[in-house]
Design a protein around this motif. Structure first.
Motif, mmCIF file in Angstrom:
data_model
loop_
_atom_site.group_PDB
_atom_site.id
_atom_site.type_symbol
_atom_site.label_atom_id
_atom_site.label_comp_id
_atom_site.label_asym_id
_atom_site.label_seq_id
_atom_site.Cartn_x
_atom_site.Cartn_y
_atom_site.Cartn_z
ATOM 1 N N ARG A 22 32.930 33.470 -57.731
ATOM 2 C CA ARG A 22 34.027 33.033 -56.856
ATOM 3 C C ARG A 22 33.918 31.529 -56.581
ATOM 4 N NH1 ARG A 22 37.172 36.857 -54.111
ATOM 5 N NH2 ARG A 22 38.347 34.973 -53.689
ATOM 6 N N SER A 26 36.661 28.582 -57.799
ATOM 7 C CA SER A 26 37.296 27.701 -56.813
ATOM 8 C C SER A 26 37.238 26.231 -57.225
ATOM 9 C CB SER A 26 36.657 27.892 -55.433
ATOM 10 O OG SER A 26 35.341 27.353 -55.408
ATOM 11 N N GLU A 29 39.168 23.008 -55.789
ATOM 12 C CA GLU A 29 39.475 23.112 -54.361
ATOM 13 C C GLU A 29 38.565 22.153 -53.582
ATOM 14 O OE1 GLU A 29 39.472 27.170 -52.990
ATOM 15 O OE2 GLU A 29 40.600 27.844 -54.735
ATOM 16 N N PRO A 30 38.914 21.837 -52.342
ATOM 17 C CA PRO A 30 38.083 20.918 -51.560
ATOM 18 C C PRO A 30 36.697 21.511 -51.262
ATOM 19 C CG PRO A 30 40.063 21.573 -50.338
ATOM 20 C CD PRO A 30 40.106 22.272 -51.648
ATOM 21 N N ALA A 32 35.056 21.865 -48.578
ATOM 22 C CA ALA A 32 35.021 22.759 -47.410
ATOM 23 C C ALA A 32 35.431 24.180 -47.775
ATOM 24 C CB ALA A 32 35.923 22.221 -46.305
ATOM 25 N N THR A 33 36.195 24.328 -48.837
ATOM 26 C CA THR A 33 36.603 25.644 -49.321
ATOM 27 C C THR A 33 35.550 26.234 -50.254
ATOM 28 O OG1 THR A 33 38.905 24.952 -49.205
ATOM 29 C CG2 THR A 33 38.442 26.880 -50.554
ATOM 30 N N ARG A 34 34.837 25.375 -50.965
ATOM 31 C CA ARG A 34 33.880 25.841 -51.966
ATOM 32 C C ARG A 34 32.493 26.158 -51.400
ATOM 33 N NH1 ARG A 34 33.473 23.043 -57.327
ATOM 34 N NH2 ARG A 34 33.187 25.207 -57.993
ATOM 35 N N TRP A 35 31.993 25.336 -50.477
ATOM 36 C CA TRP A 35 30.645 25.542 -49.949
ATOM 37 C C TRP A 35 30.422 26.950 -49.374
ATOM 38 C CZ3 TRP A 35 26.368 23.299 -51.131
ATOM 39 C CH2 TRP A 35 26.302 21.949 -51.437
ATOM 40 N N PRO A 36 31.379 27.527 -48.655
ATOM 41 C CA PRO A 36 31.113 28.855 -48.082
ATOM 42 C C PRO A 36 30.736 29.932 -49.107
ATOM 43 C CG PRO A 36 32.963 27.855 -46.972
ATOM 44 C CD PRO A 36 32.646 26.972 -48.156
ATOM 45 N N TRP A 37 31.195 29.806 -50.359
ATOM 46 C CA TRP A 37 30.780 30.778 -51.381
ATOM 47 C C TRP A 37 29.289 30.653 -51.660
ATOM 48 C CZ3 TRP A 37 33.923 34.536 -51.832
ATOM 49 C CH2 TRP A 37 35.297 34.332 -51.738
ATOM 50 N N ASP A 112 32.821 34.767 -41.197
ATOM 51 C CA ASP A 112 33.311 34.398 -42.525
ATOM 52 C C ASP A 112 32.285 34.722 -43.605
ATOM 53 O OD1 ASP A 112 35.220 32.938 -44.354
ATOM 54 O OD2 ASP A 112 33.421 31.697 -44.585
ATOM 55 N N ARG A 116 32.595 37.551 -46.638
ATOM 56 C CA ARG A 116 32.421 37.234 -48.058
ATOM 57 C C ARG A 116 31.371 38.147 -48.696
ATOM 58 N NH1 ARG A 116 34.696 32.022 -49.370
ATOM 59 N NH2 ARG A 116 35.456 31.084 -47.455
#
Length: 129
Positions: A22, A26, A29-30, A32-37, A112, A116
């Motif tokens: 995932r 991504s 994408e920015p 901030a959107t990618r780090w959470p994965w 969050d 995930r």
């Protein structure tokens, strides 16, 4: 993974791989959107040496890609600590593995991150996926 029951090694590895996939999907994408994965993969995999190591190498590669010097240094430190933490069985469960948080402090799993992880586990249990 402090808020999650232990997973069978194969399921844990598959869900970990799903989270990394995932992250890969991504691309573009920015941050901030990618780090959470990557953070979710770290939380899920940190109790297994190989997965824990892979989460930090993925974080290091991404930090290098971003040219984020502080994150690169933080990941190098964490890679040095991973074997020691496993040897001494002193892992800060729930820790997201990023440079801006203490490498030694357990953390409560955020909603969050938990979602995930749970979605990755469900995807691996689903015969349709």
């Amino acid at each position: 993974m402090s808020d999650h029951p232990p997973q069978a090694p194969a399921l844990q590895r598959q869900a970990f791989d799903h989270l990394l996939a995932r992250f890969d999907a991504s691309a573009g994408e920015p941050p901030a959107t990618r780090w959470p994965w990557l953070e979710a993969a770290h939380v899920l995999g940190q109790t297994r040496l190989g997965l824990h190591w892979r989460s930090h190498t993925a974080m290091l590669r991404y930090a290098l890609q971003l040219r984020d010097e502080s994150e690169v240094l933080g990941q190098l430190l964490r890679l040095a600590l991973v074997p020691l933490g496993h040897l001494l069985q002193r892992l800060p469960l729930g820790n997201i593995g990023r440079a801006h948080v203490s490498a030694l402090s357990p953390m409560a799993t955020s909603a969050d991150t938990a979602e995930r992880i749970n979605a990755a586990l469900r995807a691996m249990r689903s015969p349709d996926l």
